[in-house]
Design an enzyme around this catalytic site. Structure first.
Site, PDB file in Angstrom:
ATOM      1  N   GLY A  13       1.568  -1.280   4.887  1.00 50.90           N
ATOM      2  CA  GLY A  13       2.098  -2.365   5.708  1.00 50.90           C
ATOM      3  C   GLY A  13       1.103  -3.393   6.179  1.00 50.90           C
ATOM      4  O   GLY A  13       1.379  -4.096   7.147  1.00 50.90           O
ATOM      5  N   GLY A  14      -0.071  -3.512   5.534  1.00 54.09           N
ATOM      6  CA  GLY A  14      -0.999  -4.588   5.869  1.00 54.09           C
ATOM      7  C   GLY A  14      -1.303  -4.649   7.348  1.00 54.09           C
ATOM      8  O   GLY A  14      -1.837  -3.720   7.960  1.00 54.09           O
ATOM      9  N   THR A  47       0.838  -1.185   0.000  1.00 53.68           N
ATOM     10  CA  THR A  47       0.000   0.000   0.000  1.00 53.68           C
ATOM     11  C   THR A  47       0.880   1.246   0.000  1.00 53.68           C
ATOM     12  O   THR A  47       2.050   1.178   0.346  1.00 53.68           O
ATOM     13  CB  THR A  47      -0.863  -0.008   1.297  1.00 53.68           C
TER      14      THR A  47
END
Length: 524
Positions: free
Chosen positions: A419-420, A337
């Site tokens: 970073g999920g 992202t």
């Protein structure tokens, strides 16, 4: 003295956004320019074929949020996948390209709001930098190299991907120039005919034709029906101010709960190790709520906002032992992202996030457009009756959650990260260090971080800590029962954070992450 500021994880996106702000453009216009530019500069993390979420604040008004995440194809059902022999949605290829790309619809909707503020800048001006980057080429960064090396074998049989991102069947090399002429032409076309063409025009027909031919369940009707939607942001008030984030289907609930639980149990007499332990334990409680309930809001009968009430926060806080780590793991979610923040000269602020999900998404490239498609549908389950069960026309769970805060000291703040699984944790680290420990934004972002669970495709659920975190803090965490794994200092694994704080008349601080290729820019 009113100032503008822009921060992004790639310096050319920051430059594109700041150029618009300098020219008197709005924070929304600057964000669209930067979003297009970073879609070219960071193709492994985002694309016009991905999704986006917005938090927008206009002085004197409550912030508004936009969900620009795509929905699943109408024919993307359990039966469709099970008849093809799948027991889980594949992560790559046409079968992974099952959700509409929403980000361009989000740009379009946001610009309509911007046009209510002041006469708009034309799309040719907003997309100029992105078009030039695609045409003349980007300088390949170490971040892009790492993604290329990680995925090269997986994508070796994807001819359109290889032509675009694995020239001569070789991984990308840092410093080389990577061009995308078809994407430059596509952006130029959109600048002339408008963003709606992506969903209901010539572009939509080209996209649908290629996706269908490659085997994706997406059809032209799925694109035709899609549009971004304005939504009510979630919020929670702590001793530091009021914090806002995105509602379902994002993990915004987790980001807010970590802050609220920490604030409920925080005491300035607690030593630093205990405060860090508290943040990690608050993360576990927040993730349990998220994992159990986060999905398309139309598919749930539960009001997830109940957890943000005093009673909900108190219940979760009561589960935390300040001296002992709770058992872990729970399922974790990866993702790639970008987050960006903007403030214009009128004090309007934008917190924005855009993603293609895993590195290079599905790997499906529409050659004529230079367009890479997302694999966000991997978040769906093919198990009947579970949270996030695949159905046609709904949104999967999203890790994306841009944040905004109105602080008690009079500042407004936009912040976020990629970073999920790490997004809520990095947001919490930033807030802890800046507001509770009184460190500058730059220091709060740069200092060593931690990550509970996995990110970037890592399947381990331990507590990853950057090696340069104080050894005494690490020792105490280990004694409390945390399973620690050291990772390199200042590693991209921990995400690319950024933030802007501003008073009514001037920018206070702007910062970007040394773990990224970003730039934090500010100007009177």
């Amino acid at each position: 003295m009113n100032q503008c500021a822009f921060t992004a994880s790639h310096f050319q996106a920051s430059q594109a956004g700041m150029a618009i702000l300098r020219g008197g453009g709005t924070a929304i216009e600057a964000m669209v320019a930067a979003a297009a530019a970073i879609a070219v500069a960071y193709p492994h993390m985002n694309s016009l074929g991905g999704d986006g979420f917005w938090l927008i604040h206009e002085p004197g008004k409550a912030p508004v949020a936009m969900n620009a995440a795509g929905v699943s194809a109408g024919q993307a059902t359990l039966d469709w996948y099970q008849q093809k022999g799948y027991n889980a949605i594949p992560s790559r290829g046409a079968d992974a390209a099952l959700t509409v790309a929403g980000t361009v619809a989000g740009w379009n909707a946001a610009l309509k709001l911007s046009a209510q503020w002041q006469p708009p800048i034309g799309l040719d001006g907003l997309l100029h930098d992105a078009i030039q980057l695609a045409k003349e080429g980007i300088v390949v960064t170490e971040s892009l190299v790492a993604a290329s090396q990680k995925t090269a074998k997986e994508f070796s049989g994807f001819s359109a991907f290889c032509e675009r991102y694995l020239p001569n069947q070789k991984t990308l090399v840092a410093g080389e120039i990577l061009k995308n002429g078809p994407l430059a032409d596509f952006l130029l076309h959109l600048s002339r005919v408008g963003f709606d063409d992506f969903y209901r025009g010539e572009s939509a027909r080209e996209i649908a034709s290629v996706l269908t031919a490659q085997g994706s369940p997406l059809r032209l009707t799925d694109l035709n029906r899609y549009d971004a939607t304005w939504v009510e942001p979630l919020s929670v008030t702590t001793t530091q101010g009021t914090f806002y984030n995105l509602p379902l289907p994002t993990q915004g609930i987790a980001s807010l709960l970590i802050l609220a639980i920490f604030d409920r149990l925080y005491d300035e007499s607690l030593d630093e190790a205990t405060q860090l332990h508290l943040l990690i334990e608050a993360t576990k409680q927040a993730f349990r709520v998220r994992n159990a309930e986060a999905q398309d809001p139309q598919q749930t009968s539960k009001n997830i906002e109940r957890w943000l009430t005093g009673a909900g926060i108190e219940k979760l806080a009561s589960e935390i032992n300040l001296k002992q780590a709770a058992p872990w793991p729970n399922p974790a979610i990866p993702g790639d992202t970008i987050w960006m923040g903007a403030r214009d000269k009128q004090g309007r602020m934008v917190s924005f996030i855009q993603s293609i999900y895993w590195e290079f998404g599905s790997g499906v490239v529409i050659p004529e457009l230079g367009l890479l498609w997302n694999n966000r549908g991997v978040s769906f389950s093919l198990e009947a009756g579970v949270t996030n069960q695949l159905r046609g026309g709904i949104q999967p769970f999203h890790t994306l959650n841009p944040a905004f805060a109105q602080l008690n000291d009079g500042r407004n703040m936009v912040y976020g990260t990629m970073g999920g699984e790490g997004q809520p944790q990095t947001q919490a680290a930033l807030i802890w260090r800046h507001l509770y420990q009184k460190k500058s934004l730059a220091t709060a972002i740069a200092e060593p971080r931690w990550l509970l669970g996995r990110t970037w495709g890592d399947n381990e659920h331990d507590l990853k800590i950057e090696a340069d975190l104080d050894p005494l803090l690490q020792q105490t965490l280990h004694q409390q029962g945390h399973q620690i794994k050291n990772v390199a200092a200042c590693t991209e694994l921990m995400g690319h954070a950024g933030a802007i704080t501003a008073f009514a008349e001037e920018v206070d601080q702007v910062a970007t992450d040394p773990r990224s290729d970003g730039a934090a820019l500010q100007e009177s």
